[in-house]
Write an enzyme that holds these catalytic residues in place. Sequence first.
Site, PDB file in Angstrom:
ATOM      1  N   LYS A 192       0.865  -1.187   0.000  1.00 19.19           N
ATOM      2  CA  LYS A 192       0.000   0.000   0.000  1.00 19.19           C
ATOM      3  C   LYS A 192       0.894   1.227   0.000  1.00 19.19           C
ATOM      4  O   LYS A 192       2.027   1.168   0.473  1.00 19.19           O
ATOM      5  CB  LYS A 192      -0.869   0.026   1.256  1.00 19.19           C
ATOM      6  CG  LYS A 192      -2.086   0.909   1.136  1.00 19.19           C
ATOM      7  CD  LYS A 192      -3.228   0.168   0.479  1.00 19.19           C
ATOM      8  CE  LYS A 192      -4.403   1.052   0.160  1.00 19.19           C
ATOM      9  NZ  LYS A 192      -5.567   0.268  -0.258  1.00 19.19           N
ATOM     10  N   ASP A 211      -6.988   4.466  -4.516  1.00 16.11           N
ATOM     11  CA  ASP A 211      -7.646   4.297  -3.215  1.00 16.11           C
ATOM     12  C   ASP A 211      -8.287   5.655  -2.936  1.00 16.11           C
ATOM     13  O   ASP A 211      -8.527   6.428  -3.877  1.00 16.11           O
ATOM     14  CB  ASP A 211      -6.631   3.880  -2.126  1.00 16.11           C
ATOM     15  CG  ASP A 211      -7.310   3.379  -0.845  1.00 16.11           C
ATOM     16  OD1 ASP A 211      -7.736   2.219  -0.804  1.00 16.11           O
ATOM     17  OD2 ASP A 211      -7.447   4.169   0.121  1.00 16.11           O
TER      18      ASP A 211
HETATM   19  P1  NDP Z   1     -12.943   7.828  -2.801  1.00 19.94           P
HETATM   20  O1  NDP Z   1     -11.878   8.825  -2.607  1.00 19.94           O
HETATM   21  O2  NDP Z   1     -13.490   7.603  -4.160  1.00 19.94           O
HETATM   22  O3  NDP Z   1     -14.175   8.113  -1.831  1.00 19.94           O
HETATM   23  C1  NDP Z   1     -13.995   8.187  -0.468  1.00 19.94           C
HETATM   24  C2  NDP Z   1     -15.313   8.559   0.182  1.00 19.94           C
HETATM   25  O4  NDP Z   1     -15.180   8.424   1.597  1.00 19.94           O
HETATM   26  C3  NDP Z   1     -15.706   9.991  -0.065  1.00 19.94           C
HETATM   27  O5  NDP Z   1     -17.103  10.105  -0.055  1.00 19.94           O
HETATM   28  C4  NDP Z   1     -15.076  10.707   1.115  1.00 19.94           C
HETATM   29  O6  NDP Z   1     -15.681  11.946   1.429  1.00 19.94           O
HETATM   30  C5  NDP Z   1     -15.306   9.711   2.216  1.00 19.94           C
HETATM   31  N1  NDP Z   1     -14.266   9.865   3.233  1.00 19.94           N
HETATM   32  C6  NDP Z   1     -12.928   9.758   3.050  1.00 19.94           C
HETATM   33  N2  NDP Z   1     -12.269  10.009   4.188  1.00 19.94           N
HETATM   34  C7  NDP Z   1     -13.223  10.264   5.106  1.00 19.94           C
HETATM   35  C8  NDP Z   1     -13.182  10.573   6.472  1.00 19.94           C
HETATM   36  N3  NDP Z   1     -12.020  10.676   7.126  1.00 19.94           N
HETATM   37  N4  NDP Z   1     -14.379  10.766   7.105  1.00 19.94           N
HETATM   38  C9  NDP Z   1     -15.556  10.668   6.439  1.00 19.94           C
HETATM   39  N5  NDP Z   1     -15.641  10.376   5.135  1.00 19.94           N
HETATM   40  C10 NDP Z   1     -14.501  10.176   4.485  1.00 19.94           C
HETATM   41  O7  NDP Z   1     -12.349   6.440  -2.219  1.00 19.94           O
HETATM   42  P2  NDP Z   1     -12.845   4.965  -2.479  1.00 19.94           P
HETATM   43  O8  NDP Z   1     -14.307   4.925  -2.676  1.00 19.94           O
HETATM   44  O9  NDP Z   1     -11.955   4.374  -3.489  1.00 19.94           O
HETATM   45  O10 NDP Z   1     -12.468   4.278  -1.084  1.00 19.94           O
HETATM   46  C11 NDP Z   1     -13.392   4.168   0.001  1.00 19.94           C
HETATM   47  C12 NDP Z   1     -12.932   3.084   0.936  1.00 19.94           C
HETATM   48  O11 NDP Z   1     -12.892   1.829   0.242  1.00 19.94           O
HETATM   49  C13 NDP Z   1     -11.530   3.245   1.533  1.00 19.94           C
HETATM   50  O12 NDP Z   1     -11.496   2.675   2.818  1.00 19.94           O
HETATM   51  C14 NDP Z   1     -10.662   2.400   0.595  1.00 19.94           C
HETATM   52  O13 NDP Z   1      -9.472   2.002   1.220  1.00 19.94           O
HETATM   53  C15 NDP Z   1     -11.597   1.239   0.355  1.00 19.94           C
HETATM   54  N6  NDP Z   1     -11.352   0.425  -0.833  1.00 19.94           N
HETATM   55  C16 NDP Z   1     -11.256   0.983  -2.061  1.00 19.94           C
HETATM   56  C17 NDP Z   1     -11.078   0.184  -3.178  1.00 19.94           C
HETATM   57  C18 NDP Z   1     -11.056   0.736  -4.551  1.00 19.94           C
HETATM   58  O14 NDP Z   1     -10.959  -0.057  -5.494  1.00 19.94           O
HETATM   59  N7  NDP Z   1     -11.164   2.040  -4.754  1.00 19.94           N
HETATM   60  C19 NDP Z   1     -10.917  -1.262  -3.046  1.00 19.94           C
HETATM   61  C20 NDP Z   1     -11.102  -1.764  -1.711  1.00 19.94           C
HETATM   62  C21 NDP Z   1     -11.290  -0.923  -0.650  1.00 19.94           C
HETATM   63  P3  NDP Z   1     -14.948  13.322   1.023  1.00 19.94           P
HETATM   64  O15 NDP Z   1     -15.155  13.451  -0.445  1.00 19.94           O
HETATM   65  O16 NDP Z   1     -15.633  14.361   1.835  1.00 19.94           O
HETATM   66  O17 NDP Z   1     -13.503  13.158   1.405  1.00 19.94           O
HETATM   67  O1  2IT Z   2      -7.906  -1.472  -0.773  1.00 23.11           O
HETATM   68  C1  2IT Z   2      -7.861  -1.972  -1.909  1.00 23.11           C
HETATM   69  O2  2IT Z   2      -8.003  -3.177  -2.098  1.00 23.11           O
HETATM   70  C2  2IT Z   2      -7.663  -1.069  -3.040  1.00 23.11           C
HETATM   71  N1  2IT Z   2      -7.588   0.140  -2.854  1.00 23.11           N
HETATM   72  C3  2IT Z   2      -7.507  -1.615  -4.425  1.00 23.11           C
HETATM   73  C4  2IT Z   2      -6.114  -2.125  -4.651  1.00 23.11           C
HETATM   74  C5  2IT Z   2      -5.794  -2.536  -6.053  1.00 23.11           C
HETATM   75  O3  2IT Z   2      -4.613  -2.832  -6.280  1.00 23.11           O
HETATM   76  O4  2IT Z   2      -6.671  -2.565  -6.924  1.00 23.11           O
END
Ligand code: NDP
Ligand code: 2IT
Length: 444
Positions: free
Chosen positions: A126, A166
Amino acid sequence: MSYVDEVIEAVERENANEPEFIQAVREVLDSIRPVVEANEAAYRRDALLERIVNPEREIKFRVPWIDDNGNVHVNNGYRVQFSSAIGPYKGGLRLHPSVNIGIIKFLGFEQVFKNSLTGLPIGGGKGGSDFDPKGKSDREIMAFCQSFMSELCKYIGAYTDVPAGDIGAGPREIGYMFGQYKKLRGLFEGVLTGKGLSYGGSLTRREATGYGLLYLTDEMLRRNGIDIKGKTVLVSGSGNVAIYAVEKAIELGAKVLTVSDSNGWVYDPEGIDLNALKEIKEVKRQRLTEYKKYRPDSEYHEGKGVWSVKADIALPCATQNELELDDAKILVANGVIAVAEGANMPTTLEATKYLQENGVLFAPGKAANAGGVATSALEMSQNSERLSWSFEKVDTKLKDIMVNLFDNIDDVAKKYGFPGNYVVGANIAGFEKVVDAMNAQGIV
Ligand code: NDP
Ligand code: 2IT
Protein backbone atom coordinates in the site's frame (compact mmCIF):
# COMPACT_ATOMS: atom_id res chain seq x y z
CA MET A 1 2.34 -16.24 27.42
CA SER A 2 1.07 -17.64 24.13
CA TYR A 3 3.03 -16.93 20.95
CA VAL A 4 0.14 -14.85 19.57
CA ASP A 5 0.03 -12.68 22.70
CA GLU A 6 3.81 -12.24 22.66
CA VAL A 7 3.70 -10.97 19.08
CA ILE A 8 0.72 -8.69 19.73
CA GLU A 9 2.61 -7.22 22.67
CA ALA A 10 5.73 -6.68 20.56
CA VAL A 11 3.70 -5.02 17.81
CA GLU A 12 2.09 -2.69 20.36
CA ARG A 13 5.48 -1.83 21.85
CA GLU A 14 7.27 -1.29 18.56
CA ASN A 15 4.45 0.63 16.83
CA ALA A 16 3.01 2.57 19.75
CA ASN A 17 2.12 5.60 17.60
CA GLU A 18 0.25 3.56 15.01
CA PRO A 19 -3.18 2.70 16.49
CA GLU A 20 -4.74 1.62 13.18
CA PHE A 21 -1.88 -0.78 12.47
CA ILE A 22 -2.15 -2.26 15.96
CA GLN A 23 -5.90 -2.64 15.50
CA ALA A 24 -5.51 -4.48 12.19
CA VAL A 25 -2.83 -6.80 13.57
CA ARG A 26 -4.83 -7.50 16.70
CA GLU A 27 -7.91 -8.50 14.71
CA VAL A 28 -6.00 -10.91 12.47
CA LEU A 29 -3.80 -12.46 15.16
CA ASP A 30 -6.72 -12.90 17.55
CA SER A 31 -8.70 -14.87 15.01
CA ILE A 32 -5.86 -17.13 13.82
CA ARG A 33 -5.20 -18.40 17.36
CA PRO A 34 -6.47 -21.95 16.64
CA VAL A 35 -4.06 -22.33 13.71
CA VAL A 36 -1.12 -20.91 15.62
CA GLU A 37 -1.82 -23.04 18.69
CA ALA A 38 -1.81 -26.16 16.52
CA ASN A 39 1.62 -25.24 15.11
CA GLU A 40 3.08 -23.20 17.95
CA ALA A 41 6.55 -24.78 18.15
CA ALA A 42 7.28 -24.64 14.42
CA TYR A 43 5.90 -21.11 13.99
CA ARG A 44 7.89 -19.85 16.96
CA ARG A 45 11.10 -21.48 15.73
CA ASP A 46 10.61 -19.88 12.31
CA ALA A 47 9.55 -16.50 13.74
CA LEU A 48 6.63 -16.83 11.39
CA LEU A 49 4.37 -14.24 13.00
CA GLU A 50 7.20 -11.72 13.35
CA ARG A 51 7.80 -12.08 9.62
CA ILE A 52 4.07 -11.66 8.93
CA VAL A 53 3.69 -8.44 10.95
CA ASN A 54 6.87 -6.75 9.72
CA PRO A 55 6.71 -5.34 6.18
CA GLU A 56 9.39 -6.54 3.79
CA ARG A 57 10.16 -2.90 3.02
CA GLU A 58 8.95 0.62 3.97
CA ILE A 59 9.76 3.45 1.61
CA LYS A 60 9.26 7.11 2.55
CA PHE A 61 10.12 10.02 0.29
CA ARG A 62 9.75 13.75 -0.22
CA VAL A 63 7.22 14.99 -2.78
CA PRO A 64 7.83 18.62 -3.76
CA TRP A 65 5.35 20.25 -6.15
CA ILE A 66 4.48 23.75 -7.31
CA ASP A 67 0.98 25.23 -6.92
CA ASP A 68 -0.74 27.60 -9.38
CA ASN A 69 0.70 30.66 -7.60
CA GLY A 70 4.25 29.44 -7.92
CA ASN A 71 4.57 28.35 -4.28
CA VAL A 72 6.37 25.12 -3.50
CA HIS A 73 4.78 22.50 -1.21
CA VAL A 74 6.36 19.39 0.21
CA ASN A 75 4.31 16.28 1.03
CA ASN A 76 5.33 12.88 2.35
CA GLY A 77 5.15 9.94 -0.04
CA TYR A 78 4.99 6.32 1.13
CA ARG A 79 5.05 2.81 -0.25
CA VAL A 80 4.99 -0.13 2.11
CA GLN A 81 5.86 -3.39 0.35
CA PHE A 82 4.38 -5.72 2.92
CA SER A 83 4.53 -9.24 1.54
CA SER A 84 5.58 -10.78 -1.76
CA ALA A 85 4.90 -14.34 -0.58
CA ILE A 86 2.25 -15.09 -3.18
CA GLY A 87 2.97 -12.55 -5.92
CA PRO A 88 4.22 -9.04 -6.71
CA TYR A 89 3.22 -6.42 -4.14
CA LYS A 90 -0.25 -5.15 -5.04
CA GLY A 91 -2.40 -2.48 -3.44
CA GLY A 92 -3.64 1.05 -3.79
CA LEU A 93 -2.31 4.56 -3.24
CA ARG A 94 -4.23 6.77 -0.81
CA LEU A 95 -4.09 10.56 -1.17
CA HIS A 96 -5.58 12.13 1.94
CA PRO A 97 -4.26 14.54 4.61
CA SER A 98 -4.71 11.85 7.29
CA VAL A 99 -2.15 9.55 5.64
CA ASN A 100 0.89 8.60 7.73
CA ILE A 101 3.08 5.51 7.93
CA GLY A 102 0.73 3.80 10.43
CA ILE A 103 -2.26 4.17 8.11
CA ILE A 104 -0.29 2.81 5.16
CA LYS A 105 0.98 -0.11 7.24
CA PHE A 106 -2.52 -1.05 8.41
CA LEU A 107 -3.79 -0.94 4.84
CA GLY A 108 -0.80 -2.94 3.56
CA PHE A 109 -1.25 -5.56 6.26
CA GLU A 110 -4.95 -5.99 5.43
CA GLN A 111 -4.08 -6.14 1.75
CA VAL A 112 -1.83 -9.19 2.23
CA PHE A 113 -4.72 -11.35 3.47
CA LYS A 114 -7.30 -9.79 1.15
CA ASN A 115 -5.16 -10.49 -1.88
CA SER A 116 -4.60 -14.03 -0.68
CA LEU A 117 -8.38 -14.53 -0.44
CA THR A 118 -8.91 -13.52 -4.07
CA GLY A 119 -7.17 -16.75 -5.10
CA LEU A 120 -5.02 -14.77 -7.54
CA PRO A 121 -1.21 -14.46 -7.49
CA ILE A 122 -0.78 -11.06 -5.82
CA GLY A 123 1.22 -10.07 -2.76
CA GLY A 124 0.32 -7.12 -0.54
CA GLY A 125 1.40 -3.48 -0.44
CA LYS A 126 0.00 0.00 0.00
CA GLY A 127 1.17 3.56 -0.51
CA GLY A 128 0.08 7.12 -0.72
CA SER A 129 0.64 10.62 0.52
CA ASP A 130 -0.70 13.21 2.95
CA PHE A 131 -1.38 15.39 -0.11
CA ASP A 132 -4.99 16.67 -0.15
CA PRO A 133 -6.47 16.56 -3.66
CA LYS A 134 -9.56 18.51 -2.55
CA GLY A 135 -9.82 21.96 -4.09
CA LYS A 136 -6.68 21.56 -6.23
CA SER A 137 -6.67 22.52 -9.89
CA ASP A 138 -6.12 19.89 -12.52
CA ARG A 139 -2.62 21.22 -13.14
CA GLU A 140 -1.78 21.01 -9.44
CA ILE A 141 -3.00 17.41 -9.32
CA MET A 142 -0.77 16.64 -12.31
CA ALA A 143 2.21 18.37 -10.71
CA PHE A 144 1.80 16.37 -7.53
CA CYS A 145 1.27 13.04 -9.34
CA GLN A 146 4.32 13.56 -11.53
CA SER A 147 6.54 14.42 -8.60
CA PHE A 148 5.19 11.48 -6.58
CA MET A 149 5.88 9.08 -9.43
CA SER A 150 9.34 10.54 -10.12
CA GLU A 151 10.44 8.90 -6.89
CA LEU A 152 8.03 5.95 -6.69
CA CYS A 153 9.05 4.71 -10.16
CA LYS A 154 12.36 3.49 -8.73
CA TYR A 155 10.61 0.89 -6.62
CA ILE A 156 7.73 -0.43 -8.73
CA GLY A 157 7.22 -2.39 -11.96
CA ALA A 158 4.84 -4.84 -13.62
CA TYR A 159 6.64 -7.79 -11.98
CA THR A 160 7.64 -6.19 -8.66
CA ASP A 161 4.97 -3.88 -7.32
CA VAL A 162 1.76 -2.74 -9.01
CA PRO A 163 -0.08 0.15 -7.28
CA ALA A 164 -3.66 1.28 -7.99
CA GLY A 165 -6.10 3.88 -6.65
CA ASP A 166 -7.65 4.30 -3.22
CA ILE A 167 -9.15 7.28 -1.39
CA GLY A 168 -8.36 10.44 -3.37
CA ALA A 169 -6.70 8.53 -6.22
CA GLY A 170 -9.02 7.69 -9.12
CA PRO A 171 -8.62 7.39 -12.90
CA ARG A 172 -7.34 10.97 -13.27
CA GLU A 173 -4.50 10.51 -10.79
CA ILE A 174 -3.63 7.03 -12.12
CA GLY A 175 -3.43 8.51 -15.64
CA TYR A 176 -0.96 11.22 -14.64
CA MET A 177 1.13 8.72 -12.68
CA PHE A 178 1.18 6.22 -15.54
CA GLY A 179 2.30 8.93 -17.98
CA GLN A 180 5.17 9.92 -15.73
CA TYR A 181 6.26 6.31 -15.12
CA LYS A 182 6.32 5.67 -18.86
CA LYS A 183 8.32 8.81 -19.51
CA LEU A 184 10.93 8.11 -16.83
CA ARG A 185 11.28 4.35 -17.24
CA GLY A 186 10.59 4.11 -20.97
CA LEU A 187 8.28 1.17 -20.35
CA PHE A 188 4.68 0.81 -21.44
CA GLU A 189 3.76 -1.94 -19.01
CA GLY A 190 1.06 -2.87 -16.53
CA VAL A 191 2.70 -1.04 -13.65
CA LEU A 192 -0.54 0.47 -12.36
CA THR A 193 -4.12 -0.77 -12.42
CA GLY A 194 -7.28 1.27 -12.62
CA LYS A 195 -5.93 2.76 -15.85
CA GLY A 196 -8.17 4.41 -18.46
CA LEU A 197 -9.70 2.11 -21.08
CA SER A 198 -7.74 3.75 -23.93
CA TYR A 199 -4.34 2.79 -22.49
CA GLY A 200 -4.61 -0.66 -20.95
CA GLY A 201 -7.31 -0.35 -18.30
CA SER A 202 -9.83 -3.11 -17.71
CA LEU A 203 -13.54 -2.86 -18.23
CA THR A 204 -15.35 -3.34 -14.89
CA ARG A 205 -12.39 -2.12 -12.77
CA ARG A 206 -14.18 1.13 -11.97
CA GLU A 207 -17.27 -0.76 -10.80
CA ALA A 208 -15.44 -3.74 -9.30
CA THR A 209 -15.19 -2.93 -5.59
CA GLY A 210 -18.81 -1.83 -5.24
CA TYR A 211 -20.15 -4.62 -7.45
CA GLY A 212 -18.00 -7.21 -5.67
CA LEU A 213 -19.26 -5.97 -2.32
CA LEU A 214 -22.84 -6.59 -3.42
CA TYR A 215 -22.05 -9.98 -5.00
CA LEU A 216 -20.57 -11.11 -1.69
CA THR A 217 -23.36 -9.57 0.40
CA ASP A 218 -26.01 -11.16 -1.82
CA GLU A 219 -24.30 -14.56 -1.49
CA MET A 220 -23.96 -14.22 2.29
CA LEU A 221 -27.65 -13.34 2.60
CA ARG A 222 -28.74 -16.12 0.25
CA ARG A 223 -26.79 -18.74 2.21
CA ASN A 224 -28.59 -17.54 5.29
CA GLY A 225 -31.96 -17.83 3.61
CA ILE A 226 -32.50 -14.11 2.99
CA ASP A 227 -33.39 -12.41 -0.31
CA ILE A 228 -31.75 -9.02 -0.90
CA LYS A 229 -34.65 -7.92 -3.09
CA GLY A 230 -36.80 -5.31 -1.38
CA LYS A 231 -34.30 -4.74 1.43
CA THR A 232 -33.33 -1.24 2.55
CA VAL A 233 -29.64 -0.34 2.53
CA LEU A 234 -27.48 2.30 4.20
CA VAL A 235 -24.34 3.28 2.31
CA SER A 236 -21.71 5.62 3.73
CA GLY A 237 -19.25 7.47 1.51
CA SER A 238 -19.94 8.73 -1.98
CA GLY A 239 -16.72 7.85 -3.76
CA ASN A 240 -15.78 5.05 -6.10
CA VAL A 241 -16.76 2.16 -3.83
CA ALA A 242 -19.99 3.76 -2.58
CA ILE A 243 -21.28 4.79 -6.02
CA TYR A 244 -20.98 1.31 -7.53
CA ALA A 245 -22.29 -0.32 -4.38
CA VAL A 246 -25.38 1.87 -4.78
CA GLU A 247 -25.61 0.94 -8.47
CA LYS A 248 -25.46 -2.84 -7.89
CA ALA A 249 -27.73 -2.72 -4.83
CA ILE A 250 -30.40 -1.00 -6.92
CA GLU A 251 -29.86 -3.52 -9.73
CA LEU A 252 -30.42 -6.38 -7.27
CA GLY A 253 -33.73 -4.85 -6.21
CA ALA A 254 -32.72 -3.20 -2.95
CA LYS A 255 -33.45 0.40 -1.97
CA VAL A 256 -30.51 2.59 -0.90
CA LEU A 257 -31.50 5.24 1.61
CA THR A 258 -28.26 7.11 2.34
CA VAL A 259 -24.85 8.25 1.13
CA SER A 260 -22.34 10.51 2.88
CA ASP A 261 -19.10 12.45 2.59
CA SER A 262 -16.76 13.87 5.20
CA ASN A 263 -19.03 16.89 5.76
CA GLY A 264 -22.47 15.33 6.00
CA TRP A 265 -24.98 12.81 4.75
CA VAL A 266 -28.03 12.47 2.55
CA TYR A 267 -31.24 10.61 3.39
CA ASP A 268 -33.46 9.97 0.42
CA PRO A 269 -36.59 8.09 1.50
CA GLU A 270 -37.48 7.31 -2.13
CA GLY A 271 -34.08 5.74 -2.76
CA ILE A 272 -30.82 7.38 -3.82
CA ASP A 273 -30.90 8.76 -7.37
CA LEU A 274 -27.85 7.14 -8.94
CA ASN A 275 -27.64 9.50 -11.93
CA ALA A 276 -27.71 12.54 -9.67
CA LEU A 277 -25.03 11.00 -7.45
CA LYS A 278 -22.77 10.24 -10.40
CA GLU A 279 -23.20 13.69 -11.89
CA ILE A 280 -22.40 15.41 -8.59
CA LYS A 281 -19.42 13.24 -7.67
CA GLU A 282 -17.90 11.91 -10.89
CA VAL A 283 -18.64 14.70 -13.35
CA LYS A 284 -18.77 17.90 -11.31
CA ARG A 285 -16.64 16.79 -8.33
CA GLN A 286 -19.01 18.65 -5.99
CA ARG A 287 -20.18 18.12 -2.39
CA LEU A 288 -23.31 16.21 -1.37
CA THR A 289 -25.01 19.48 -0.40
CA GLU A 290 -25.85 19.67 -4.14
CA TYR A 291 -28.01 16.51 -3.99
CA LYS A 292 -31.10 18.36 -2.72
CA LYS A 293 -31.18 20.37 -5.96
CA TYR A 294 -31.84 17.13 -7.83
CA ARG A 295 -34.11 15.58 -5.19
CA PRO A 296 -36.03 18.28 -3.25
CA ASP A 297 -37.68 15.69 -0.97
CA SER A 298 -34.36 14.34 0.30
CA GLU A 299 -32.69 15.51 3.50
CA TYR A 300 -29.11 16.74 3.96
CA HIS A 301 -27.61 16.58 7.46
CA GLU A 302 -24.28 17.98 8.60
CA GLY A 303 -21.87 15.65 10.39
CA LYS A 304 -22.17 11.92 11.08
CA GLY A 305 -25.48 10.09 11.18
CA VAL A 306 -25.92 7.55 8.40
CA TRP A 307 -26.11 4.67 10.88
CA SER A 308 -29.06 6.23 12.73
CA VAL A 309 -31.45 5.46 9.87
CA LYS A 310 -33.51 2.28 10.17
CA ALA A 311 -32.58 -0.25 7.48
CA ASP A 312 -31.88 -3.94 6.82
CA ILE A 313 -28.32 -3.75 5.51
CA ALA A 314 -25.41 -1.41 6.28
CA LEU A 315 -22.49 -0.96 3.87
CA PRO A 316 -19.73 1.29 5.25
CA CYS A 317 -17.84 2.50 2.15
CA ALA A 318 -15.94 5.61 3.32
CA THR A 319 -13.00 5.10 5.66
CA GLN A 320 -11.54 3.34 8.72
CA ASN A 321 -13.34 3.34 12.07
CA GLU A 322 -16.43 5.15 10.76
CA LEU A 323 -18.79 2.64 12.41
CA GLU A 324 -18.29 2.68 16.18
CA LEU A 325 -19.89 0.84 19.09
CA ASP A 326 -22.67 3.43 19.52
CA ASP A 327 -23.51 3.15 15.83
CA ALA A 328 -23.59 -0.65 16.09
CA LYS A 329 -26.01 -0.38 19.00
CA ILE A 330 -28.37 1.81 16.98
CA LEU A 331 -28.15 -0.50 13.96
CA VAL A 332 -28.99 -3.53 16.12
CA ALA A 333 -31.84 -1.69 17.86
CA ASN A 334 -33.18 -0.85 14.40
CA GLY A 335 -33.10 -4.50 13.35
CA VAL A 336 -30.17 -4.54 10.92
CA ILE A 337 -29.61 -7.98 9.33
CA ALA A 338 -26.19 -7.60 7.73
CA VAL A 339 -23.14 -5.34 7.70
CA ALA A 340 -20.60 -5.71 4.90
CA GLU A 341 -17.48 -3.57 4.74
CA GLY A 342 -16.81 -1.80 1.44
CA ALA A 343 -14.11 0.31 3.05
CA ASN A 344 -10.98 -1.01 4.78
CA MET A 345 -11.55 -1.58 8.52
CA PRO A 346 -14.54 0.81 8.75
CA THR A 347 -15.91 -0.99 11.82
CA THR A 348 -14.10 -0.73 15.15
CA LEU A 349 -13.22 -3.95 17.00
CA GLU A 350 -15.84 -3.23 19.68
CA ALA A 351 -18.55 -2.52 17.10
CA THR A 352 -17.71 -5.70 15.17
CA LYS A 353 -17.94 -7.77 18.33
CA TYR A 354 -21.28 -6.20 19.27
CA LEU A 355 -22.77 -6.83 15.83
CA GLN A 356 -21.62 -10.44 15.79
CA GLU A 357 -22.85 -11.09 19.33
CA ASN A 358 -26.24 -9.76 18.33
CA GLY A 359 -26.63 -12.10 15.39
CA VAL A 360 -25.85 -9.63 12.61
CA LEU A 361 -24.23 -11.20 9.53
CA PHE A 362 -20.87 -9.46 9.29
CA ALA A 363 -18.59 -9.54 6.22
CA PRO A 364 -15.14 -8.06 6.91
CA GLY A 365 -13.52 -5.73 4.38
CA LYS A 366 -10.70 -8.03 3.42
CA ALA A 367 -13.36 -10.37 2.02
CA ALA A 368 -16.17 -7.99 1.11
CA ASN A 369 -14.13 -5.38 -0.77
CA ALA A 370 -11.69 -7.80 -2.43
CA GLY A 371 -13.46 -7.42 -5.78
CA GLY A 372 -11.48 -4.25 -6.53
CA VAL A 373 -8.04 -5.75 -6.20
CA ALA A 374 -9.21 -9.02 -7.79
CA THR A 375 -10.23 -7.09 -10.88
CA SER A 376 -6.91 -5.27 -10.74
CA ALA A 377 -5.28 -8.68 -10.98
CA LEU A 378 -7.48 -9.39 -14.01
CA GLU A 379 -6.25 -6.09 -15.48
CA MET A 380 -2.68 -7.33 -14.95
CA SER A 381 -3.54 -10.56 -16.80
CA GLN A 382 -4.97 -8.63 -19.72
CA ASN A 383 -1.91 -6.36 -19.84
CA SER A 384 0.39 -9.40 -19.85
CA GLU A 385 -1.38 -11.00 -22.78
CA ARG A 386 -1.91 -7.61 -24.47
CA LEU A 387 -5.63 -8.17 -24.82
CA SER A 388 -8.79 -6.56 -23.47
CA TRP A 389 -11.66 -8.66 -22.24
CA SER A 390 -15.33 -7.69 -22.55
CA PHE A 391 -17.28 -6.17 -19.67
CA GLU A 392 -19.32 -9.37 -19.39
CA LYS A 393 -16.22 -11.56 -19.22
CA VAL A 394 -14.60 -9.55 -16.44
CA ASP A 395 -17.87 -9.12 -14.55
CA THR A 396 -18.55 -12.89 -14.69
CA LYS A 397 -15.05 -13.61 -13.38
CA LEU A 398 -15.51 -11.03 -10.63
CA LYS A 399 -18.78 -12.61 -9.57
CA ASP A 400 -17.21 -16.09 -9.54
CA ILE A 401 -14.30 -14.82 -7.47
CA MET A 402 -16.62 -13.27 -4.87
CA VAL A 403 -18.84 -16.36 -4.63
CA ASN A 404 -15.80 -18.66 -4.31
CA LEU A 405 -14.32 -16.31 -1.74
CA PHE A 406 -17.49 -16.50 0.31
CA ASP A 407 -17.51 -20.31 0.03
CA ASN A 408 -13.93 -20.42 1.23
CA ILE A 409 -14.39 -18.20 4.31
CA ASP A 410 -17.67 -19.91 5.18
CA ASP A 411 -16.03 -23.38 5.00
CA VAL A 412 -12.96 -22.34 6.98
CA ALA A 413 -15.10 -20.73 9.69
CA LYS A 414 -17.04 -23.99 10.03
CA LYS A 415 -13.89 -26.13 9.94
CA TYR A 416 -12.41 -24.28 12.91
CA GLY A 417 -15.62 -24.35 14.92
CA PHE A 418 -16.82 -20.78 14.30
CA PRO A 419 -19.72 -21.24 11.87
CA GLY A 420 -21.02 -17.93 10.52
CA ASN A 421 -18.03 -16.00 11.86
CA TYR A 422 -16.72 -14.62 8.58
CA VAL A 423 -14.05 -12.57 10.33
CA VAL A 424 -12.40 -15.72 11.61
CA GLY A 425 -13.03 -17.47 8.29
CA ALA A 426 -11.42 -14.67 6.25
CA ASN A 427 -8.43 -14.23 8.51
CA ILE A 428 -7.61 -17.93 8.73
CA ALA A 429 -8.21 -18.63 5.04
CA GLY A 430 -6.09 -15.63 4.01
CA PHE A 431 -3.36 -16.52 6.48
CA GLU A 432 -3.08 -20.20 5.55
CA LYS A 433 -2.23 -19.53 1.91
CA VAL A 434 0.37 -16.90 2.81
CA VAL A 435 1.99 -19.26 5.33
CA ASP A 436 2.06 -22.09 2.84
CA ALA A 437 3.88 -19.87 0.31
CA MET A 438 6.26 -18.51 2.95
CA ASN A 439 7.18 -21.97 4.19
CA ALA A 440 7.86 -23.19 0.66
CA GLN A 441 10.22 -20.28 -0.04
CA GLY A 442 12.38 -20.55 3.06
CA ILE A 443 13.50 -17.79 5.39
CA VAL A 444 13.75 -14.77 3.05
P1 NDP B 1 -12.94 7.83 -2.80
O1 NDP B 1 -11.88 8.82 -2.61
O2 NDP B 1 -13.49 7.60 -4.16
O3 NDP B 1 -14.17 8.11 -1.83
C1 NDP B 1 -14.00 8.19 -0.47
C2 NDP B 1 -15.31 8.56 0.18
O4 NDP B 1 -15.18 8.42 1.60
C3 NDP B 1 -15.71 9.99 -0.07
O5 NDP B 1 -17.10 10.11 -0.05
C4 NDP B 1 -15.08 10.71 1.11
O6 NDP B 1 -15.68 11.95 1.43
C5 NDP B 1 -15.31 9.71 2.22
N1 NDP B 1 -14.27 9.87 3.23
C6 NDP B 1 -12.93 9.76 3.05
N2 NDP B 1 -12.27 10.01 4.19
C7 NDP B 1 -13.22 10.26 5.11
C8 NDP B 1 -13.18 10.57 6.47
N3 NDP B 1 -12.02 10.68 7.13
N4 NDP B 1 -14.38 10.77 7.11
C9 NDP B 1 -15.56 10.67 6.44
N5 NDP B 1 -15.64 10.38 5.14
C10 NDP B 1 -14.50 10.18 4.49
O7 NDP B 1 -12.35 6.44 -2.22
P2 NDP B 1 -12.85 4.97 -2.48
O8 NDP B 1 -14.31 4.92 -2.68
O9 NDP B 1 -11.95 4.37 -3.49
O10 NDP B 1 -12.47 4.28 -1.08
C11 NDP B 1 -13.39 4.17 0.00
C12 NDP B 1 -12.93 3.08 0.94
O11 NDP B 1 -12.89 1.83 0.24
C13 NDP B 1 -11.53 3.25 1.53
O12 NDP B 1 -11.50 2.68 2.82
C14 NDP B 1 -10.66 2.40 0.60
O13 NDP B 1 -9.47 2.00 1.22
C15 NDP B 1 -11.60 1.24 0.35
N6 NDP B 1 -11.35 0.42 -0.83
C16 NDP B 1 -11.26 0.98 -2.06
C17 NDP B 1 -11.08 0.18 -3.18
C18 NDP B 1 -11.06 0.74 -4.55
O14 NDP B 1 -10.96 -0.06 -5.49
N7 NDP B 1 -11.16 2.04 -4.75
C19 NDP B 1 -10.92 -1.26 -3.05
C20 NDP B 1 -11.10 -1.76 -1.71
C21 NDP B 1 -11.29 -0.92 -0.65
P3 NDP B 1 -14.95 13.32 1.02
O15 NDP B 1 -15.15 13.45 -0.45
O16 NDP B 1 -15.63 14.36 1.83
O17 NDP B 1 -13.50 13.16 1.40
O1 2IT C 1 -7.91 -1.47 -0.77
C1 2IT C 1 -7.86 -1.97 -1.91
O2 2IT C 1 -8.00 -3.18 -2.10
C2 2IT C 1 -7.66 -1.07 -3.04
N1 2IT C 1 -7.59 0.14 -2.85
C3 2IT C 1 -7.51 -1.61 -4.42
C4 2IT C 1 -6.11 -2.13 -4.65
C5 2IT C 1 -5.79 -2.54 -6.05
O3 2IT C 1 -4.61 -2.83 -6.28
O4 2IT C 1 -6.67 -2.57 -6.92
